[in-house]
Design an enzyme around this catalytic site. Sequence first.
Site, PDB file in Angstrom:
ATOM      1  N   HIS A 109      -4.360 -17.132  -4.813  1.00 57.88           N
ATOM      2  CA  HIS A 109      -5.209 -16.337  -3.898  1.00 57.88           C
ATOM      3  C   HIS A 109      -6.453 -17.104  -3.456  1.00 57.88           C
ATOM      4  O   HIS A 109      -7.231 -16.590  -2.658  1.00 57.88           O
ATOM      5  CB  HIS A 109      -5.611 -15.043  -4.595  1.00 57.88           C
ATOM      6  CG  HIS A 109      -6.467 -15.299  -5.798  1.00 57.88           C
ATOM      7  ND1 HIS A 109      -6.001 -15.936  -6.926  1.00 57.88           N
ATOM      8  CD2 HIS A 109      -7.770 -15.044  -6.030  1.00 57.88           C
ATOM      9  CE1 HIS A 109      -6.985 -16.061  -7.789  1.00 57.88           C
ATOM     10  NE2 HIS A 109      -8.074 -15.527  -7.293  1.00 57.88           N
ATOM     11  N   ASP A 110      -6.667 -18.310  -3.997  1.00 55.97           N
ATOM     12  CA  ASP A 110      -7.822 -19.121  -3.613  1.00 55.97           C
ATOM     13  C   ASP A 110      -7.447 -20.296  -2.720  1.00 55.97           C
ATOM     14  O   ASP A 110      -8.311 -21.099  -2.351  1.00 55.97           O
ATOM     15  CB  ASP A 110      -8.519 -19.689  -4.863  1.00 55.97           C
ATOM     16  CG  ASP A 110      -9.155 -18.615  -5.710  1.00 55.97           C
ATOM     17  OD1 ASP A 110      -9.563 -17.578  -5.153  1.00 55.97           O
ATOM     18  OD2 ASP A 110      -9.245 -18.809  -6.938  1.00 55.97           O
ATOM     19  N   ASP A 126      -5.440 -10.568 -15.396  1.00 56.30           N
ATOM     20  CA  ASP A 126      -6.523 -11.497 -15.100  1.00 56.30           C
ATOM     21  C   ASP A 126      -7.692 -11.136 -16.008  1.00 56.30           C
ATOM     22  O   ASP A 126      -8.077  -9.967 -16.087  1.00 56.30           O
ATOM     23  CB  ASP A 126      -6.932 -11.357 -13.625  1.00 56.30           C
ATOM     24  CG  ASP A 126      -7.246 -12.690 -12.986  1.00 56.30           C
ATOM     25  OD1 ASP A 126      -8.069 -13.417 -13.567  1.00 56.30           O
ATOM     26  OD2 ASP A 126      -6.679 -12.995 -11.926  1.00 56.30           O
ATOM     27  N   ASP A 160      -3.892   3.930   2.707  1.00 57.75           N
ATOM     28  CA  ASP A 160      -5.338   3.730   2.930  1.00 57.75           C
ATOM     29  C   ASP A 160      -5.655   2.301   3.368  1.00 57.75           C
ATOM     30  O   ASP A 160      -6.822   1.914   3.467  1.00 57.75           O
ATOM     31  CB  ASP A 160      -6.152   4.108   1.677  1.00 57.75           C
ATOM     32  CG  ASP A 160      -5.858   3.196   0.492  1.00 57.75           C
ATOM     33  OD1 ASP A 160      -4.971   2.314   0.613  1.00 57.75           O
ATOM     34  OD2 ASP A 160      -6.498   3.366  -0.562  1.00 57.75           O
ATOM     35  N   GLU A 208      -7.819 -20.897 -16.216  1.00 55.83           N
ATOM     36  CA  GLU A 208      -8.203 -21.525 -14.951  1.00 55.83           C
ATOM     37  C   GLU A 208      -9.360 -22.457 -15.282  1.00 55.83           C
ATOM     38  O   GLU A 208     -10.434 -22.021 -15.674  1.00 55.83           O
ATOM     39  CB  GLU A 208      -8.644 -20.479 -13.926  1.00 55.83           C
ATOM     40  CG  GLU A 208      -8.830 -21.102 -12.551  1.00 55.83           C
ATOM     41  CD  GLU A 208      -9.796 -20.336 -11.668  1.00 55.83           C
ATOM     42  OE1 GLU A 208      -9.716 -20.509 -10.453  1.00 55.83           O
ATOM     43  OE2 GLU A 208     -10.659 -19.588 -12.177  1.00 55.83           O
ATOM     44  N   ASP A 268      -1.825  -1.255  -3.752  1.00 51.93           N
ATOM     45  CA  ASP A 268      -2.146  -0.503  -4.966  1.00 51.93           C
ATOM     46  C   ASP A 268      -1.049  -0.658  -6.024  1.00 51.93           C
ATOM     47  O   ASP A 268      -0.009  -1.280  -5.779  1.00 51.93           O
ATOM     48  CB  ASP A 268      -2.393   0.975  -4.625  1.00 51.93           C
ATOM     49  CG  ASP A 268      -1.303   1.537  -3.719  1.00 51.93           C
ATOM     50  OD1 ASP A 268      -0.132   1.265  -4.004  1.00 51.93           O
ATOM     51  OD2 ASP A 268      -1.645   2.210  -2.712  1.00 51.93           O
ATOM     52  N   ASN A 313      -0.170   4.474  -0.383  1.00 55.77           N
ATOM     53  CA  ASN A 313      -0.766   5.757   0.042  1.00 55.77           C
ATOM     54  C   ASN A 313      -1.460   5.691   1.400  1.00 55.77           C
ATOM     55  O   ASN A 313      -2.210   6.598   1.760  1.00 55.77           O
ATOM     56  CB  ASN A 313      -1.739   6.276  -1.030  1.00 55.77           C
ATOM     57  CG  ASN A 313      -2.914   5.329  -1.225  1.00 55.77           C
ATOM     58  OD1 ASN A 313      -2.942   4.247  -0.622  1.00 55.77           O
ATOM     59  ND2 ASN A 313      -3.864   5.709  -2.051  1.00 55.77           N
ATOM     60  N   ASP A 341       0.856  -1.191   0.000  1.00 58.71           N
ATOM     61  CA  ASP A 341       0.000   0.000   0.000  1.00 58.71           C
ATOM     62  C   ASP A 341       0.888   1.236   0.000  1.00 58.71           C
ATOM     63  O   ASP A 341       1.588   1.488   0.973  1.00 58.71           O
ATOM     64  CB  ASP A 341      -0.893  -0.064   1.258  1.00 58.71           C
ATOM     65  CG  ASP A 341      -1.633   1.231   1.508  1.00 58.71           C
ATOM     66  OD1 ASP A 341      -1.758   2.039   0.564  1.00 58.71           O
ATOM     67  OD2 ASP A 341      -2.085   1.431   2.652  1.00 58.71           O
ATOM     68  N   ASP A 384      -9.937 -16.397 -15.885  1.00 61.53           N
ATOM     69  CA  ASP A 384     -10.726 -16.833 -14.744  1.00 61.53           C
ATOM     70  C   ASP A 384     -11.811 -17.824 -15.175  1.00 61.53           C
ATOM     71  O   ASP A 384     -12.564 -17.547 -16.114  1.00 61.53           O
ATOM     72  CB  ASP A 384     -11.379 -15.594 -14.118  1.00 61.53           C
ATOM     73  CG  ASP A 384     -11.988 -15.862 -12.766  1.00 61.53           C
ATOM     74  OD1 ASP A 384     -11.226 -16.105 -11.826  1.00 61.53           O
ATOM     75  OD2 ASP A 384     -13.230 -15.824 -12.663  1.00 61.53           O
TER      76      ASP A 384
HETATM   77  C1  NOJ Z   1     -11.786 -17.920  -9.640  1.00 57.92           C
HETATM   78  C2  NOJ Z   1     -10.993 -16.871  -8.926  1.00 57.92           C
HETATM   79  O1  NOJ Z   1      -9.680 -17.294  -8.807  1.00 57.92           O
HETATM   80  C3  NOJ Z   1     -11.678 -16.623  -7.616  1.00 57.92           C
HETATM   81  O2  NOJ Z   1     -10.915 -15.825  -6.747  1.00 57.92           O
HETATM   82  C4  NOJ Z   1     -13.018 -16.014  -7.895  1.00 57.92           C
HETATM   83  O3  NOJ Z   1     -13.737 -15.893  -6.697  1.00 57.92           O
HETATM   84  C5  NOJ Z   1     -13.832 -16.862  -8.879  1.00 57.92           C
HETATM   85  N1  NOJ Z   1     -13.057 -17.386  -9.953  1.00 57.92           N
HETATM   86  C6  NOJ Z   1     -14.948 -16.040  -9.467  1.00 57.92           C
HETATM   87  O4  NOJ Z   1     -14.429 -15.096 -10.351  1.00 57.92           O
END
Ligand code: NOJ
Length: 558
Positions: free
Chosen positions: A328-329, A98, A25, A255, A29, A23, A21, A199
Site C-alpha cells: 500500500h506504500d 498490522d 458508504d 517492516e 469494510d 454497505n 465496500d 509497522d
Molecule cells: C509504514 C506504513 O506502511 C505506512 O503506510 C505508514 O504511513 C507508516 N508506516 C506510518 O505508520
Amino acid sequence: MEKTWWKESVVYQIYPRSYRDSNGDGIGDLNGITEKMDYLKELGIDVIWLSPVYESPNDDNGYDISNYKGIMQEFGTMEDFDRMLAAAHERGIRIVMDLVVNHTSDEHPWFVESRKSADNPYRDYYIWKDGKNGKTPNNWSSCFSGSAWEYDDTTGMYYLHIFSRKQPDLNWENEQVRREVFDMMDWWCQKGIDGFRMDVISMISKDQAYPDGAVKENGYGDYSPYVCNGPRVHEYLREMNRNVLSKYDLLTVGECAGVTVEEAKKYAGLDGAELNMVFQFEHMNLDGGETFKWNDQKIDLRELKQTLSKWQNELYGKAWNSLYWCNHDQPRIVSRLGNDSDAYRETSAKMLATCLHMMQGTPYIYQGEELGMTNAPFPSLQDFRDIESINAYHEYTENGLVAPDDMMRYLRYKSRDNARTPMQWDDSANAGFSTGTPWIMVNPNYTRINVQEQQSREDSVFHYYQKLIRLRKAYRIIVYGSYELLLPEDPDLYVYTRNLDEEKLLVICNFTAEAKDFCLPNGWEADRMKLLISNCGRSEAESAMKLMPYEAAVYQMI
Ligand code: NOJ
C-alpha cells in the site's frame, strides 16, 4: 532447514479501505472482505495481511491508532471482525494483523493524558523534549514533510513524531509502554489471529542523545542513523518474543526501514529469537534520488539483480526473506518495472510475478497485483488522498525544489495512492467496489482490467498467479532451494537458478519490450529440461532461444 508453514505460505495483503465496500458508504469494510473470501481461496493464498482496521481518526488511513482493541466504525464492528476471521479459518486461510506500535494517534487516550501536564502518569509514554535556543530539540525531518517535532502549548515542550503530527512516537524506553503493547498483542493472539506485520518496527528504539542529523536538500536533518535499527531494538524484540510471540504459532514480519543484511540476520534469524522475516527496502529505493523518492527514474536492472541477489544469498540458511514488489506504500509494479501499455501489460505483469515468486522467501501479493492493476491517471492534486503525497507536493514545490508540473508527474508515478485505488472486481459502476461514491477515484481502466474478466479467461494474469502459487506448493525447491544469479552484467535479462540436493530450476525473465537472444547456461541441455511455466506459450527449451518481449519461463532439469 527447518520446515514451517510460514516459509511455505503465500501472503495476500488487503488494504481494507479499498477492497470491497459492502454497505455503500464508499469505503471498503470487513464484511466486504468476508464476501470475497472464496475469491482468495480460489487464488490459492494461505495468509491475509490485513492493513490496520483499528479505531483511528484516519490522518494516515488507520496507521494512526486511537484504540488498539476497537474496530474502526467505517470498517464495521468487532462481530464483523470475528466473522471475517472465522470465514478465513474455515477455508484454511490465516489472518495476520498490522501492528502499529512505533506511534499511536494523538487521539489515543495515552497521548490525550500525556499532553495534559509534565507530571501526568502517561507523560513518559511519549517522547517529550525542551526546545533548543527557541527552536526544535533537534533538526530531524518528519517522514511526511516538515519537522519531526511538534510544539505543544500546554507545557511548552515538543513531542517527537517521525510521521505526521497526529502520530506521536511511543517511548519504548519506558517499560510500562512495552508491557501495554505486549498485553495488547496477547489479547489479539487470544482471539485467534495468526500473526503480526509490524509497522516500522526497526524505528522503535531511538538514540537517546537525539543528535542533529545530516542536513538534506529540504533543510531538515536525517533522523535515520539515530532511529533505524536503534541501540535497543533487538533487545525489545527479544523481550516481545519471550513475552508474546513464542507462546503462539505465528507469522511475524517486521517492516524494517534502513535494514541491512547484517541487521536482518538479527531480526529474522532462523534461531527464532525475534521475528520470522523482515521487509527490506533496498530494491524499492533503487529509483530514489536527490528529492527522496520523488522522480520518475527507472531502476537499472543490473542494480536490481545485484541487490536482490545479495538478499537471496546472504540470508540463505541464516535468516528468512520476504519477497515483494507491491504494497500500500508503493506504486503499481507493472507501471514501474514492467510495461502498462495494452500490448505488454499482461505479459510483463506475469514476467515480474515469475521473477519474484521463483525466489527464496515468502512471497507477498498486494490486492490487484494478481490482475496486473496499473498506476492511476490522477487528474489533479485534489484527486490524491495520501498525506505523504499531498505534503510532499507542497514541500517540494513551495521550496522551489521541484517545478509543479514535474511534481505532478512524480506523484502520478510514485504516489502511494496508485496502490490505493479501489480493487477492480467487474465492469459495473465503480468497478463493483461500491454502490456509493468511492473515497478515492477508481482507475478508469476497470472496464478492461477486473476480476470477473480475468476469472473467465484461462490466460489471464489472475490464472498465472494461481499457477505460480500452485508451483510453490508442488516444488519444495522453490521454498527451500538455494539461489544463484547468472549473467549479472546483462542489462536486460534476469536469469537465475535454484538448487536443492540434486534438483535444479532455471528461471529466465526478459525485462524489456524487445526480443532477446539467450543461450542455455553450462550444464543445461534442451532435451533434459521440463517447462514448469511460461507467459508466452513456450513449450520446449532450445539451446539458443529467441526470448519474446517480457518473456518469462521456468524449467526444471530432468
Ligand atoms: C509504514 C506504513 O506502511 C505506512 O503506510 C505508514 O504511513 C507508516 N508506516 C506510518 O505508520
